[in-house]
Design a protein around this motif. Structure first.
Motif, PDB file in Angstrom:
ATOM      1  N   THR A  66       0.839  -1.205   0.000  1.00 41.88           N
ATOM      2  CA  THR A  66       0.000   0.000   0.000  1.00 41.88           C
ATOM      3  C   THR A  66       0.871   1.252   0.000  1.00 41.88           C
ATOM      4  OG1 THR A  66      -1.747  -1.163   1.204  1.00 41.88           O
ATOM      5  CG2 THR A  66      -1.808   1.243   1.250  1.00 41.88           C
ATOM      6  N   ILE A  67       1.944   1.217   0.772  1.00 45.21           N
ATOM      7  CA  ILE A  67       2.887   2.334   0.811  1.00 45.21           C
ATOM      8  C   ILE A  67       3.516   2.540  -0.569  1.00 45.21           C
ATOM      9  CG2 ILE A  67       5.023   3.201   1.834  1.00 45.21           C
ATOM     10  CD1 ILE A  67       2.939   3.027   3.950  1.00 45.21           C
ATOM     11  N   ILE A  68       3.950   1.462  -1.173  1.00 52.55           N
ATOM     12  CA  ILE A  68       4.622   1.536  -2.475  1.00 52.55           C
ATOM     13  C   ILE A  68       3.670   2.074  -3.543  1.00 52.55           C
ATOM     14  CG2 ILE A  68       5.685   0.160  -4.304  1.00 52.55           C
ATOM     15  CD1 ILE A  68       6.773  -1.683  -2.089  1.00 52.55           C
ATOM     16  N   GLN A  69       2.427   1.656  -3.506  1.00 54.24           N
ATOM     17  CA  GLN A  69       1.438   2.150  -4.471  1.00 54.24           C
ATOM     18  C   GLN A  69       1.245   3.656  -4.325  1.00 54.24           C
ATOM     19  OE1 GLN A  69      -2.166  -0.144  -3.935  1.00 54.24           O
ATOM     20  NE2 GLN A  69      -1.147  -2.081  -4.433  1.00 54.24           N
ATOM     21  N   PHE A  70       1.184   4.124  -3.087  1.00 51.87           N
ATOM     22  CA  PHE A  70       1.025   5.557  -2.829  1.00 51.87           C
ATOM     23  C   PHE A  70       2.238   6.323  -3.348  1.00 51.87           C
ATOM     24  CE2 PHE A  70       1.494   9.364  -0.237  1.00 51.87           C
ATOM     25  CZ  PHE A  70       0.201   9.868  -0.175  1.00 51.87           C
ATOM     26  N   GLU A  71       3.424   5.817  -3.055  1.00 49.29           N
ATOM     27  CA  GLU A  71       4.652   6.475  -3.499  1.00 49.29           C
ATOM     28  C   GLU A  71       4.734   6.519  -5.023  1.00 49.29           C
ATOM     29  OE1 GLU A  71       7.781   5.529   0.120  1.00 49.29           O
ATOM     30  OE2 GLU A  71       7.486   4.003  -1.432  1.00 49.29           O
ATOM     31  N   THR A  72       4.349   5.442  -5.652  1.00 50.67           N
ATOM     32  CA  THR A  72       4.384   5.385  -7.120  1.00 50.67           C
ATOM     33  C   THR A  72       3.391   6.373  -7.725  1.00 50.67           C
ATOM     34  OG1 THR A  72       5.008   3.047  -7.050  1.00 50.67           O
ATOM     35  CG2 THR A  72       4.118   3.885  -9.122  1.00 50.67           C
ATOM     36  N   LYS A  73       2.211   6.421  -7.159  1.00 53.44           N
ATOM     37  CA  LYS A  73       1.169   7.316  -7.671  1.00 53.44           C
ATOM     38  C   LYS A  73       1.594   8.773  -7.580  1.00 53.44           C
ATOM     39  CE  LYS A  73      -3.646   8.696  -6.922  1.00 53.44           C
ATOM     40  NZ  LYS A  73      -4.898   8.438  -6.143  1.00 53.44           N
ATOM     41  N   LYS A 107       4.762   9.859  -7.021  1.00 57.12           N
ATOM     42  CA  LYS A 107       6.159  10.042  -7.441  1.00 57.12           C
ATOM     43  C   LYS A 107       7.018  10.603  -6.313  1.00 57.12           C
ATOM     44  CE  LYS A 107       4.697  10.767 -12.225  1.00 57.12           C
ATOM     45  NZ  LYS A 107       4.669  11.691 -13.389  1.00 57.12           N
ATOM     46  N   ILE A 108       6.881   9.998  -5.146  1.00 51.87           N
ATOM     47  CA  ILE A 108       7.645  10.418  -3.970  1.00 51.87           C
ATOM     48  C   ILE A 108       8.144   9.178  -3.231  1.00 51.87           C
ATOM     49  CG2 ILE A 108       6.396  12.591  -3.608  1.00 51.87           C
ATOM     50  CD1 ILE A 108       4.808  11.077  -1.393  1.00 51.87           C
ATOM     51  N   THR A 109       9.016   9.408  -2.268  1.00 51.68           N
ATOM     52  CA  THR A 109       9.433   8.368  -1.329  1.00 51.68           C
ATOM     53  C   THR A 109       9.126   8.880   0.069  1.00 51.68           C
ATOM     54  OG1 THR A 109      11.211   7.610  -2.784  1.00 51.68           O
ATOM     55  CG2 THR A 109      11.354   6.992  -0.459  1.00 51.68           C
ATOM     56  N   LEU A 110       8.302   8.176   0.798  1.00 57.56           N
ATOM     57  CA  LEU A 110       7.935   8.616   2.139  1.00 57.56           C
ATOM     58  C   LEU A 110       9.120   8.462   3.091  1.00 57.56           C
ATOM     59  CD1 LEU A 110       4.396   6.989   2.391  1.00 57.56           C
ATOM     60  CD2 LEU A 110       4.911   9.415   2.097  1.00 57.56           C
ATOM     61  N   PRO A 111       9.231   9.337   4.101  1.00 55.31           N
ATOM     62  CA  PRO A 111      10.318   9.231   5.079  1.00 55.31           C
ATOM     63  C   PRO A 111      10.339   7.859   5.758  1.00 55.31           C
ATOM     64  CG  PRO A 111       9.230  11.353   5.280  1.00 55.31           C
ATOM     65  CD  PRO A 111       8.400  10.537   4.326  1.00 55.31           C
ATOM     66  N   ASN A 112      11.529   7.311   5.915  1.00 55.43           N
ATOM     67  CA  ASN A 112      11.678   5.962   6.469  1.00 55.43           C
ATOM     68  C   ASN A 112      11.037   5.814   7.842  1.00 55.43           C
ATOM     69  OD1 ASN A 112      13.094   5.038   4.237  1.00 55.43           O
ATOM     70  ND2 ASN A 112      15.095   5.559   5.096  1.00 55.43           N
ATOM     71  N   GLU A 113      11.160   6.859   8.684  1.00 61.27           N
ATOM     72  CA  GLU A 113      10.622   6.756  10.050  1.00 61.27           C
ATOM     73  C   GLU A 113       9.104   6.590  10.027  1.00 61.27           C
ATOM     74  OE1 GLU A 113      11.767  10.557   9.639  1.00 61.27           O
ATOM     75  OE2 GLU A 113      13.275   9.281   8.709  1.00 61.27           O
ATOM     76  N   TYR A 114       8.474   7.329   9.129  1.00 61.55           N
ATOM     77  CA  TYR A 114       7.018   7.266   9.026  1.00 61.55           C
ATOM     78  C   TYR A 114       6.573   5.902   8.506  1.00 61.55           C
ATOM     79  CZ  TYR A 114       2.277   8.629   7.576  1.00 61.55           C
ATOM     80  OH  TYR A 114       0.912   8.703   7.406  1.00 61.55           O
ATOM     81  N   VAL A 115       7.254   5.417   7.483  1.00 56.38           N
ATOM     82  CA  VAL A 115       6.930   4.100   6.924  1.00 56.38           C
ATOM     83  C   VAL A 115       7.131   3.010   7.973  1.00 56.38           C
ATOM     84  CG1 VAL A 115       7.592   2.375   5.204  1.00 56.38           C
ATOM     85  CG2 VAL A 115       7.449   4.791   4.558  1.00 56.38           C
ATOM     86  N   ALA A 116       8.220   3.109   8.724  1.00 59.88           N
ATOM     87  CA  ALA A 116       8.502   2.105   9.753  1.00 59.88           C
ATOM     88  C   ALA A 116       7.394   2.075  10.798  1.00 59.88           C
ATOM     89  CB  ALA A 116       9.846   2.396  10.410  1.00 59.88           C
ATOM     90  N   PHE A 117       6.902   3.237  11.180  1.00 54.89           N
ATOM     91  CA  PHE A 117       5.813   3.297  12.160  1.00 54.89           C
ATOM     92  C   PHE A 117       4.557   2.631  11.603  1.00 54.89           C
ATOM     93  CE2 PHE A 117       2.305   4.932  14.556  1.00 54.89           C
ATOM     94  CZ  PHE A 117       2.787   5.189  15.824  1.00 54.89           C
ATOM     95  N   LEU A 118       4.187   3.006  10.388  1.00 53.67           N
ATOM     96  CA  LEU A 118       2.960   2.476   9.787  1.00 53.67           C
ATOM     97  C   LEU A 118       3.010   0.966   9.601  1.00 53.67           C
ATOM     98  CD1 LEU A 118       2.224   5.097   6.966  1.00 53.67           C
ATOM     99  CD2 LEU A 118       1.115   4.934   9.193  1.00 53.67           C
ATOM    100  N   THR A 119       4.160   0.459   9.218  1.00 51.50           N
ATOM    101  CA  THR A 119       4.267  -0.964   8.891  1.00 51.50           C
ATOM    102  C   THR A 119       4.642  -1.832  10.088  1.00 51.50           C
ATOM    103  OG1 THR A 119       6.575  -0.654   8.183  1.00 51.50           O
ATOM    104  CG2 THR A 119       4.862  -0.506   6.486  1.00 51.50           C
ATOM    105  N   THR A 120       5.124  -1.196  11.164  1.00 47.09           N
ATOM    106  CA  THR A 120       5.562  -1.955  12.339  1.00 47.09           C
ATOM    107  C   THR A 120       4.630  -1.793  13.534  1.00 47.09           C
ATOM    108  OG1 THR A 120       7.867  -1.685  11.655  1.00 47.09           O
ATOM    109  CG2 THR A 120       7.485  -2.364  13.927  1.00 47.09           C
ATOM    110  N   LEU A 121       4.208  -0.545  13.803  1.00 43.01           N
ATOM    111  CA  LEU A 121       3.400  -0.280  14.999  1.00 43.01           C
ATOM    112  C   LEU A 121       1.909  -0.150  14.697  1.00 43.01           C
ATOM    113  CD1 LEU A 121       5.698   2.173  17.011  1.00 43.01           C
ATOM    114  CD2 LEU A 121       5.471  -0.307  17.193  1.00 43.01           C
ATOM    115  N   GLY A 122       1.545   0.657  13.712  1.00 45.82           N
ATOM    116  CA  GLY A 122       0.120   0.787  13.428  1.00 45.82           C
ATOM    117  C   GLY A 122      -0.200   1.917  12.474  1.00 45.82           C
ATOM    118  N   ASN A 123      -1.372   1.834  11.894  1.00 43.95           N
ATOM    119  CA  ASN A 123      -1.849   2.817  10.924  1.00 43.95           C
ATOM    120  C   ASN A 123      -2.690   3.881  11.618  1.00 43.95           C
ATOM    121  OD1 ASN A 123      -2.715   4.192   8.658  1.00 43.95           O
ATOM    122  ND2 ASN A 123      -4.286   2.693   8.132  1.00 43.95           N
ATOM    123  N   GLY A 124      -2.018   4.728  12.371  1.00 45.65           N
ATOM    124  CA  GLY A 124      -2.736   5.786  13.064  1.00 45.65           C
ATOM    125  C   GLY A 124      -3.455   5.279  14.298  1.00 45.65           C
TER     126      GLY A 124
END
Length: 231
Positions: A42-49, A51-68
């Motif tokens: 889901t993260i990769i699809q958003f980044e592709t759409k 044309k950005i790369t999300l900050p690693n810290e934010y991605v790590a939180f979303l994929t490791t701890l929770g989605n908000g």
């Protein structure tokens, strides 16, 4: 980064145990609950759409701890709300554009300075005010960010994902004539990234709860009658 995520997880559990009555601002809304994590696809699809790369810290939180869920103020916004320009009224005709670079490097604001008064020329005054508001609230002022937190009162906290301020959190306070500036709502002294910001909130909240509990305990001790006194 993994150590910081572990620290955040431990501090979150500590805060949850301290604040059983949901006294911390916003806790009645999020109730110290994290939503299920976000799949990396889901993260990769958003980044592709976008044309950005999300900050690693934010991605790590979303994929490791929770989605908000649990987080500063009214909580951390779910990833699916990331491009809403107004977190109070989420509309598809008012979206952020993370594909373009963030315009600001320093705190930014504007003041309305008409060349005529309402008494002198109401029509010209209104024209100038409309011109001012069109520029002040132009969506381009928040290019390059995604929404991560609703402070309330029309104030949103955004994560810069495109431009020189990449990875830092900025506040959009235009609804209160406050402009756009590096976030200060937690007492930050300098620009701050996502995980540091989240952990700062935990540290401040834990400290606040310990102070409240100590105050409550001291008050109780002062007012408690001696065991032998029955009147």
């Amino acid at each position: 980064m993994n150590n910081q995520l572990d620290n955040i997880k431990a501090k979150l559990e500590q805060l949850r145990k301290l604040d059983t009555n949901l006294e911390i601002f916003g806790s009645e809304k999020h109730r110290y609950t994290l939503n299920p994590t976000v799949p990396l696809d889901t993260i990769i699809q958003f980044e592709t759409k976008h044309k950005i790369t999300l900050p690693n810290e934010y991605v790590a939180f979303l994929t490791t701890l929770g989605n908000g869920g649990v987080g500063p103020f009214y909580g951390l916004e779910p990833f699916e709300n990331a491009i809403f320009g107004d977190l109070d009224y989420k509309r598809k005709d008012s979206l952020l554009n993370p594909s373009k670079p963030f315009l600001h490097k320093d705190a930014w604001n504007m003041e309305f300075e008409p060349t005529v008064s309402e008494e002198e020329n109401q029509e010209e005054y209104d024209r100038q005010y409309e011109e001012f508001t069109d520029l002040y609230f132009d969506s381009e002022q928040t290019n390059g960010v995604i929404a991560i937190c609703n402070y309330g009162c029309g104030i949103s906290l955004n994560l810069v994902v495109n431009g020189q301020e990449y990875g830092n959190i900025w506040t959009d306070d235009r609804g209160n004539d406050g402009g756009i500036y590096p976030t200060i709502q937690l007492g930050e002294k300098a620009k701050i990234n996502f995980l540091d910001w989240y952990e700062l909130w935990l540290d401040r909240s834990i400290s606040e709860m310990k102070m409240k509990l100590d105050t409550s305990k001291n008050t109780s001790n002062r007012t408690e009658k001696p065991w032998w006194k029955i009147w």
